[in-house]
Design an enzyme around this catalytic site. Structure first.
Site, PDB file in Angstrom:
ATOM      1  N   CYS A  28      -6.208  75.141  -7.775  1.00 17.56           N
ATOM      2  CA  CYS A  28      -6.017  73.703  -7.563  1.00 17.56           C
ATOM      3  C   CYS A  28      -7.108  72.984  -8.344  1.00 17.56           C
ATOM      4  O   CYS A  28      -8.293  73.178  -8.072  1.00 17.56           O
ATOM      5  CB  CYS A  28      -6.086  73.349  -6.083  1.00 17.56           C
ATOM      6  SG  CYS A  28      -5.979  71.574  -5.763  1.00 17.56           S
ATOM      7  N   CYS A  56      -2.677  65.850  -7.766  1.00 15.19           N
ATOM      8  CA  CYS A  56      -2.588  67.307  -7.922  1.00 15.19           C
ATOM      9  C   CYS A  56      -3.115  67.637  -9.307  1.00 15.19           C
ATOM     10  O   CYS A  56      -2.527  67.225 -10.315  1.00 15.19           O
ATOM     11  CB  CYS A  56      -1.141  67.774  -7.762  1.00 15.19           C
ATOM     12  SG  CYS A  56      -0.894  69.532  -8.117  1.00 15.19           S
TER      13      CYS A  56
END
Length: 285
Positions: A87, A225
């Site tokens: 991530c 994101c």
């Protein structure tokens, strides 16, 4: 006075993507506490990320002792308790957390071992972090997926540390009405068993896009994101033959830089401390 667990949980935000961190290295209380709680890490992650009994975060990250050649290892969980390889927003937050909260000495560059391999973060100052992301590559262009209503939808399937289905849309506001499509495509039979994140983007002007990602594990759009920003930027950069893309996500702006001789892009954005939290023992029973 209610007794609390002997660990501090730190909440951070990267462009609105939120994460909870604990220091799980051998010198801390984490491992002892983990065995006492009698819960799996997945269960603990769901509790910590919970909107009522937790910190209402998108993910939970345990920073661990390093393997050889790394500064830190991390163990990453989504809010539903599932694991994720990588991530980008979490990497930026992890870098600042480690540099300012738990590092034994001042670090400007931090090497993390993640599920996607080596991730290198550089502290730029003023809360900004530059992350050397995993290799970004197109897996299939186009990939045509059929909906349950027999509608054919075309995406670009890319991997930026985790898989993303990327679709360019006419206007960013259209993404509001595409959430059900994203939810269905995220679990499409062709992508089983793991599925994929789904990222929509619209081009404001050459080199500037707006994007949003429906994330696995969160099962909804998130404010930002990092791997989704890179995925959308990759598709846009290939279309426009550009090496630098500015990505506006609902939670903030990131920059993605590509290099002709290196498949690993740079992701630049903020990392903000939100606060520290200590659990009451009665909340984790």
């Amino acid at each position: 006075m209610k007794s609390t667990l002997p660990i501090k949980i730190t909440k951070m935000s990267g462009a609105g993507n939120t994460f909870a961190f604990v220091d799980g290295r051998g010198v801390t209380e984490w491992k002892k506490l983990e065995s006492q709680l009698g819960k799996s890490r997945s269960e603990i992650a769901k509790l910590v990320c919970d909107k009522v009994l937790g910190l209402a975060t998108d993910g939970f990250i345990i920073i661990e002792d390093p393997s050889e050649g790394f500064d830190f290892n991390w163990d990453f969980y989504n809010s539903d308790g599932s694991t994720a390889e990588m991530c980008g927003n979490a990497a930026r937050c992890a870098a600042r957390y480690c540099a300012e909260q738990i590092a034994d000495s001042e670090l400007a560059n931090i090497r993390f071992k993640t599920g996607a391999g080596l991730v290198v973060a550089q502290i730029l100052g003023n809360g900004r972090i530059r992350v050397k992301m995993p290799e970004a590559r197109v897996l299939q262009n186009p990939i045509e997926l059929v909906t349950k209503n027999s509608v054919k939808e075309k995406f670009v399937l890319v991997n930026t540390g985790v898989p993303h289905l990327v679709q360019k849309i006419h206007a960013f506001v259209d993404s509001v009405n595409l959430k059900d499509l994203a939810r269905e495509m995220r679990n499409h039979e062709i992508l089983k068993p793991a599925g994929a994140n789904v990222t929509f983007y619209a081009e404001d002007e050459t080199g500037k896009i707006k994007a949003v990602t429906f994330e696995r594990g969160v099962e909804d759009y998130t404010l930002a994101c990092g791997t989704g920003a890179v995925a959308a930027a990759l598709v846009s950069s290939l279309e426009n033959k550009l090496n630098e893309i500015e990505v506006q996500m609902p939670g903030g702006v990131m920059e993605v830089h590509f290099f002709d001789n290196d498949a690993r892009p740079l992701l630049v954005g903020d990392a903000v401390f939100v606060g520290d939290f200590q659990y009451s023992q009665e909340a984790v029973k």
